[in-house]
Write a protein that holds these residues in place. Sequence first.
Motif, short mmCIF file in Angstrom:
data_model
loop_
_atom_site.label_atom_id
_atom_site.label_comp_id
_atom_site.label_asym_id
_atom_site.label_seq_id
_atom_site.Cartn_x
_atom_site.Cartn_y
_atom_site.Cartn_z
N ASN A 172 4.35 9.61 5.43
CA ASN A 172 4.34 10.86 4.68
C ASN A 172 3.70 10.67 3.31
OD1 ASN A 172 4.79 13.48 4.00
ND2 ASN A 172 6.99 13.43 4.17
N GLU A 173 4.07 9.60 2.63
CA GLU A 173 3.49 9.34 1.31
C GLU A 173 2.05 8.86 1.42
OE1 GLU A 173 5.90 6.86 -1.13
OE2 GLU A 173 7.78 7.78 -0.47
N LEU A 174 1.76 8.10 2.47
CA LEU A 174 0.40 7.58 2.63
C LEU A 174 -0.60 8.70 2.83
CD1 LEU A 174 -1.13 4.75 3.12
CD2 LEU A 174 -1.04 5.40 5.52
N CYS A 175 -0.21 9.76 3.53
CA CYS A 175 -1.13 10.85 3.87
C CYS A 175 -1.14 11.97 2.83
CB CYS A 175 -0.77 11.43 5.23
SG CYS A 175 -0.92 10.24 6.58
N SER A 176 -0.54 11.76 1.67
CA SER A 176 -0.53 12.80 0.65
C SER A 176 -1.95 13.00 0.11
CB SER A 176 0.42 12.42 -0.49
OG SER A 176 0.05 11.19 -1.06
N LYS A 177 -2.24 14.22 -0.28
CA LYS A 177 -3.59 14.57 -0.74
C LYS A 177 -3.85 14.11 -2.17
CE LYS A 177 -4.49 18.39 2.40
NZ LYS A 177 -4.97 19.77 2.54
N VAL A 178 -2.80 13.91 -2.94
CA VAL A 178 -2.93 13.39 -4.30
C VAL A 178 -2.15 12.08 -4.36
CG1 VAL A 178 -2.53 13.80 -6.75
CG2 VAL A 178 -3.16 15.70 -5.26
N VAL A 179 -2.84 10.99 -4.64
CA VAL A 179 -2.24 9.67 -4.61
C VAL A 179 -2.05 9.18 -6.03
CG1 VAL A 179 -2.50 7.29 -3.81
CG2 VAL A 179 -3.35 9.18 -2.40
N ASP A 180 -0.81 8.82 -6.35
CA ASP A 180 -0.49 8.23 -7.66
C ASP A 180 -0.67 6.72 -7.54
OD1 ASP A 180 0.43 7.47 -10.10
OD2 ASP A 180 2.25 8.67 -10.05
N VAL A 181 -1.63 6.18 -8.27
CA VAL A 181 -1.96 4.76 -8.16
C VAL A 181 -0.78 3.89 -8.58
CG1 VAL A 181 -3.56 2.96 -8.92
CG2 VAL A 181 -4.39 5.28 -8.56
N SER A 182 0.00 4.36 -9.54
CA SER A 182 1.12 3.56 -10.03
C SER A 182 2.21 3.37 -8.98
CB SER A 182 1.72 4.21 -11.28
OG SER A 182 2.22 5.51 -10.98
N LYS A 183 2.24 4.21 -7.94
CA LYS A 183 3.27 4.12 -6.92
C LYS A 183 2.82 3.36 -5.67
CE LYS A 183 5.54 8.44 -8.28
NZ LYS A 183 6.00 9.78 -7.84
N LEU A 184 1.56 2.93 -5.64
CA LEU A 184 1.06 2.24 -4.45
C LEU A 184 1.69 0.87 -4.27
CD1 LEU A 184 -2.74 3.18 -4.49
CD2 LEU A 184 -0.93 4.10 -3.04
N GLY A 185 2.01 0.19 -5.38
CA GLY A 185 2.65 -1.11 -5.27
C GLY A 185 4.02 -1.00 -4.61
N LYS A 186 4.78 0.00 -5.00
CA LYS A 186 6.09 0.22 -4.38
C LYS A 186 5.94 0.62 -2.91
CE LYS A 186 10.36 2.88 -4.92
NZ LYS A 186 11.05 3.93 -5.70
N LEU A 187 4.92 1.42 -2.61
CA LEU A 187 4.69 1.83 -1.22
C LEU A 187 4.35 0.62 -0.35
CD1 LEU A 187 4.47 4.31 0.65
CD2 LEU A 187 2.04 4.41 0.08
N GLN A 188 3.56 -0.32 -0.89
CA GLN A 188 3.21 -1.52 -0.14
C GLN A 188 4.44 -2.39 0.10
OE1 GLN A 188 0.60 -2.44 1.42
NE2 GLN A 188 1.03 -4.61 1.80
N SER A 189 5.27 -2.57 -0.90
CA SER A 189 6.48 -3.37 -0.71
C SER A 189 7.43 -2.71 0.27
CB SER A 189 7.18 -3.58 -2.06
OG SER A 189 7.59 -2.34 -2.62
N ASN A 190 7.47 -1.37 0.31
CA ASN A 190 8.34 -0.67 1.25
C ASN A 190 7.90 -0.88 2.70
OD1 ASN A 190 9.93 0.31 -0.80
ND2 ASN A 190 8.95 2.32 -0.89
N ILE A 191 6.60 -0.81 2.96
CA ILE A 191 6.15 -0.98 4.34
C ILE A 191 6.31 -2.42 4.80
CG2 ILE A 191 3.73 -1.33 3.66
CD1 ILE A 191 5.14 0.27 6.89
N VAL A 192 6.17 -3.39 3.89
CA VAL A 192 6.39 -4.78 4.27
C VAL A 192 7.86 -5.00 4.63
CG1 VAL A 192 6.34 -7.15 3.45
CG2 VAL A 192 4.44 -5.62 2.93
N SER A 193 8.76 -4.44 3.81
CA SER A 193 10.18 -4.56 4.11
C SER A 193 10.54 -3.87 5.41
CB SER A 193 11.00 -3.97 2.96
OG SER A 193 10.73 -4.63 1.75
N THR A 194 9.91 -2.72 5.65
CA THR A 194 10.18 -1.99 6.90
C THR A 194 9.72 -2.78 8.11
OG1 THR A 194 9.94 0.12 5.72
CG2 THR A 194 9.77 0.18 8.11
N LEU A 195 8.54 -3.40 8.03
CA LEU A 195 8.05 -4.20 9.15
C LEU A 195 8.95 -5.41 9.40
CD1 LEU A 195 4.20 -4.11 8.47
CD2 LEU A 195 5.40 -3.08 10.39
N CYS A 196 9.48 -6.00 8.33
CA CYS A 196 10.40 -7.14 8.50
C CYS A 196 11.69 -6.69 9.18
CB CYS A 196 10.69 -7.78 7.16
SG CYS A 196 9.26 -8.58 6.39
#
Length: 824
Positions: A668-692
Amino acid sequence: MDKSWISSDRLTKAYDEGVNTFLEFAQSNNPKSNFIPCPCVKCINLWHHSIDRVRFHLFANGFDQNYTVWSFHGEDFPTVEVSCPDECKPPEFDYTKEMLHDAFAYEEKELDPLKSLLEECDKPLYEGSKHNALSGLMIFQHLKGQFGWSDTSFNALLGALKDVLPAINTIPSSMYEAKKLLKGIGLQYEKFHACENDCVLFWNEHKDVSECPTCGTSRWKNNTKNVPRKVLWYFPPIPRFKRMFSSPEIAHDLTWHAQGRVIDGKLTHPRDSPSWKLVDNTWKEFGRENRNLRLALSADGINPHKSLSSKHSCLPVTLITYNLPSYLCMSRKFMMLTLLISGPKQPGNNIDVYLAPLIADLKLLWETGVRTFDAYKKEYFNLRAILLWTINDFPAYGNLSGCVTKGYYACPICSENTCSQWLPKSRKVCFLGHRRFLPTTHPLRKRKKDFNSEQERDVPKKPLSGEEIYDYLAGFENTWGQKIKSKKETSKKKNPRKKKENIDERAKFWHKKSIFFELEYWKKLLVRHQLDVMHIEKNVCESVYGTLLNLPNKTKDGLKARQDLEDLGIKPELQTQPKGNRLYLPPAIYTLNSSEKHLSYDTLSNIKVPDGYCSNFKNLVSYDVSKMNGLKSNDCHVLMQQLLPFAIKGVLNVKVRKTIISLSHFFNELCSKVVDVSKLGKLQSNIVSTLCLLEKFFPPSFFDVMIHLMVHLVREVRLCGPVHFRWMYPFERYMKILKGYVRNHYRPEGCIAECYVAEEALEFCSAYLKNGNSIGNPRERVDEMIRTGKPLSQATRKVVETKLLDEAHLYVLRNTVVVEAYIE
């Protein structure tokens, strides 16, 4: 009419007189009814009341201040005149000689078809008509393209008009004559013959060759020199780019990317991305000219026969232009078909043979440019272009890039550092080891029991850059063609001898060196080929709901998956247990029982969504939830991001449920039309934790390459911008348009080529049609409703309990961007 009283105090005399004036106006426009829409703040024209009741509401609640044009009560919308320089306004509909000269100003010399068009401008459609022969025909042709009339119906219409109009008229009597007249407007295409085995294209030095110089196959069918075995339909992009600049409005839109750019740390368009800025900073001369084009390429195979055949497949290659505004660059109008590779089979890794003419034009557009007339600025300039990346599904990704997308090294980003292993019972490769993407101090790295009984000490390596790949593949030959050739040679021998061949080590990771590296700038780009989020999300969604519901042929769990756990020595609670002569599969926390499946089915069946939002899941899921058929990519998109968290709420193990919901929030956050660059680091850590966590709960057979590719999606958003400019949804919709062009199933590619050229010409002329709608950028239904002022359908009133209303308010507040700062 003075409406300033609307915002005045309701106790003043001006407001009282204004209400009386409004009621008199409303009643005069609807004298037969005593009930009118109430424009108070609470009713907002959704409810009809008597005149006295409306008067009471206007004093009790107040007049809706946004309702300035009384369209619900008979007032017409004012005609808005857009301020625009005189040179950017298209002329009124009348094909004059001056207009045609301006439209074809990009041509270096006057064409013979243009002369015939100029002659038609001097002929009136009939005596006393305000249209000439060309303009009248263009009106009918535009309607044909807009509503998809067949040639037969249009031919019959022309014959009827010939009889209905005055005896002396110049309208063509048949479709054949109309095509001859309009031939000068359309841009043509070229046909190149190709080897049936995709070895070579018969052009340039092989133009007059009758046999393939590689495999010796004849160029012609049945030794007849008029019928080639395979054809490439090439639509040169350079004349089409010139024609784009021949329209003042489009020429102005092509510089949109350089106007009003706001630097606020948000990504709203590829122009805000580092990939775009790299081009501006590395090639400054190219970046200074705002009219230079930034392009993307997509290749996707289609079955032109729809459901009539599954054996024939042709391959269109499409270009899009990122210079345009966000609402235009991915629209059908600006999708440029450049190549159409005929079937019945796709070329696979030999697609470079067919891309050669396009690459030659792209090299010309980059190295020297072409002289182009700008109709907006009324001047000539040197047009150049750059190809930023390609957009394809995962198999086509491998065909265009040349990298391996199957086997142990299927991840094109990790390449030789891909963490994969073979599952002997399931007989497939799985991709685990996502703990290496965690921080080195993360506690999950030390856990053994929940994973592979080992601690994780590895760290991910940096992906290879384009220059490193270019140097790595220096002198590397196409191994794909060698494999095919060796198979043909060994099949002819009765007893081929087995010999140990020296296989290049690079063949484990690459099939070939891509033809795109012939472009000077290609190796310096940050991202050259995009991972398609649409297909990744669809495959992940199917794996998730198939495993949760234990659907046959969809689930990633089963007897073989459990037996793999025994071989790997992990998850003993899920391993098979003998019971008599049978094997018992212990229930897993990630599967639903029969009653839980029915609860999920009831949830999906009762969810109400807006019209056209997605399919009706009540018709897609069987009542016993034994199968789920007919889900399209958009249905999986909606299910994964919006509906799945509701369907599993309260019916799944809480730990697994939170993990699946976290996966839904990621997309949902990945497909947003306006991307906040400051939140991409948290988004990356979330998907890594989810995959684990998914590795912790699900069996290894669940983790195919599509699950693994999710870990690289945030990187491409950071480098290239929002996802909706780089996924396959617009191109898949365009493929449906191309399929609709096919009327003669014996020659589907010819139908597509002719219809595309015809629509291209009509689209070009629609800019000069008075009140003519664009075919490739049609007016939306909602916009039409707003323009005409038609009211919405009457709403149904329902009394909501106070507790439910408070929960709804709380949900809205928690999901509102403005309130996020206070929550934190």
